[in-house]
Design an enzyme around this catalytic site. Structure first.
Site, short mmCIF file in Angstrom:
data_model
loop_
_atom_site.label_atom_id
_atom_site.label_comp_id
_atom_site.label_asym_id
_atom_site.label_seq_id
_atom_site.Cartn_x
_atom_site.Cartn_y
_atom_site.Cartn_z
N THR A 25 58.11 -157.01 5.19
CA THR A 25 59.28 -157.70 4.64
C THR A 25 60.26 -156.67 4.08
O THR A 25 59.88 -155.83 3.28
CB THR A 25 58.86 -158.69 3.55
OG1 THR A 25 58.03 -159.68 4.15
CG2 THR A 25 60.07 -159.36 2.92
N TYR A 176 49.52 -167.21 2.37
CA TYR A 176 50.57 -168.15 2.77
C TYR A 176 49.95 -169.42 3.37
O TYR A 176 48.75 -169.64 3.27
CB TYR A 176 51.55 -167.45 3.72
CG TYR A 176 52.28 -166.31 3.02
CD1 TYR A 176 53.16 -166.57 1.98
CD2 TYR A 176 52.06 -164.98 3.37
CE1 TYR A 176 53.81 -165.54 1.31
CE2 TYR A 176 52.70 -163.94 2.71
CZ TYR A 176 53.57 -164.23 1.67
OH TYR A 176 54.20 -163.20 1.00
N ARG A 260 44.23 -157.69 8.13
CA ARG A 260 44.54 -156.87 6.97
C ARG A 260 43.32 -156.91 6.05
O ARG A 260 42.95 -157.96 5.54
CB ARG A 260 45.77 -157.39 6.22
CG ARG A 260 46.04 -156.61 4.95
CD ARG A 260 47.27 -157.12 4.19
NE ARG A 260 47.44 -156.36 2.97
CZ ARG A 260 47.21 -156.83 1.75
NH1 ARG A 260 46.82 -158.09 1.57
NH2 ARG A 260 47.36 -156.08 0.68
N GLY A 314 51.80 -149.71 8.03
CA GLY A 314 52.92 -150.37 7.39
C GLY A 314 53.87 -149.41 6.73
O GLY A 314 54.87 -148.97 7.30
#
Length: 360
Positions: A25, A176, A260, A314
């Site tokens: 993000t 989420y 992850r 990442g």
């Protein structure tokens, strides 16, 4: 054993190396969640990744509670994604859209509505925040809500393919919406979507089937975070739900599964809960991508052991647009500027130097 620099096939997507850019993000879209021109520079600079997984991208206004994150529910958003994808493809890259429903983590001051989740739960405030909890108690998703969410995932996938993405990845991780249904710490339902692991997996499977229906199984991936707590979302027996979930995804024939997995000494989250990738490897024969705190040496070791087929990086990709080449030749890495992770503009986004630009 394969090297990180050997090619791999994720279903229909052929990648020249096994170095994946993890979803990150960055908040450079407009307030209406429309991608901007600077995103074309950012992603094209990183086209040497075997595969780019975009930042989490909202499937609907209800789903997206992160300011300035991109979406894929409107014609304007689809049109704005096209030049981004064209730039990546011209640079020789491959890119898939990560599709996101934040569930109870969608603050009403962003979405303008009460969030939905598996059950009526309240997420904790984000670590390092102002102290004010931006979240409100979610309402339990009704059957109509679930039907709408499934339709929204179908629409977003259809839009992603129309925009020119090479595929899609379902964000089923990090606390989420999908994760909220998977875990018994946030799912207290007594219907077909709650209770047993089989029921808690149901939404994950149904959403994945919707993605497959629009893009084809060979262009669909899924991301899970099976071990440890994430944003207040936890499970009392993660192996009992995540191993069957991986087996169900294998049955669907998806192109890849990304995990992850945080560790006891992680730099972005920590847990003593054992990693489940060895058990998931036994039931998921397709391309398995592992993520979190990898170095070149530990990445290659997991490929050598067979527990992983590829590794996603990442934050290293944020500061090093040419990360695969730096890893290949053993070059030094640029330092990440954490203060600019979510700020507008090119600073800390598209201005990190590559080896070629530094030499010139």
């Amino acid at each position: 054993m394969p090297s990180l620099f050997d090619p791999i096939r994720y279903g229909a997507i052929e990648a020249p190396n096994r170095i994946v850019m993890a979803p990150l993000t960055r908040g450079r879209s407009t307030q209406d969640h429309v991608p901007t021109a600077i995103m074309a520079d950012y992603y094209a600079q990183r086209a040497s990744a075997g595969l780019i997984i975009t930042e989490a991208t909202g499937i609907s206004r209800e789903a997206l509670g992160w300011p300035n994150a991109p979406g894929l529910w409107s014609e304007e958003q689809v049109a704005a994604w096209k030049p981004v994808l064209d730039a990546v493809h011209r640079a020789g890259g491959r890119i898939v859209a990560q599709l996101w429903h934040m569930g109870r983590l969608s603050p009403p001051d962003v979405t303008g509505m009460q969030p939905i989740s598996a059950s009526a739960t309240l997420a904790p405030p984000r670590p390092g925040g102002s102290g004010r909890n931006p979240y409100v108690e979610a309402r339990p998703a009704t059957r109509d809500d679930i039907a709408r969410v499934l339709d929204d995932f179908s629409t977003a996938t259809r839009n992603a393919m129309a925009a020119g993405f090479d595929g899609v990845q379902l964000h089923g991780a990090n606390g989420y919406l999908i994760d909220q249904f998977l875990r018994d710490g946030t799912n207290f339902r007594d219907d077909d979507y709650g209770g047993s692991p089989e029921n808690r997996i149901r939404l994950l499977v149904e959403v994945t089937q919707r993605l497959i229906g629009e893009a084809g199984a060979d262009r669909v991936g899924v991301r899970l975070s099976p071990n440890g707590e994430s944003q207040g979302c936890d499970d009392s027996d993660p192996e009992s739900v995540f191993v069957p979930a991986a087996a169900a995804l294998a049955e669907l024939g998806i192109g890849s599964l990304e995990l992850r997995e945080v560790g006891a000494d992680g730099s972005f989250g920590r847990t003593d809960v054992p990693k489940l990738s060895p058990e998931i490897r036994k039931v998921f024969p397709g391309p398995l991508i592992l993520n979190q705190d990898y170095s070149l040496e530990t990445a290659q070791a997991d490929l050598d052991s067979g527990v992983a087929d590829a590794i996603s990086f990442g934050r290293k990709f944020i500061a090093n647009p040419d990360l695969p080449e730096r890893l290949r030749i053993g070059a030094g890495l640029n330092t990440l500027d954490a203060d600019t992770l979510y700020t507008p503009g090119p600073a800390g986004y598209s201005d990190y130097p590559s080896l070629a630009s530094a030499d010139s």
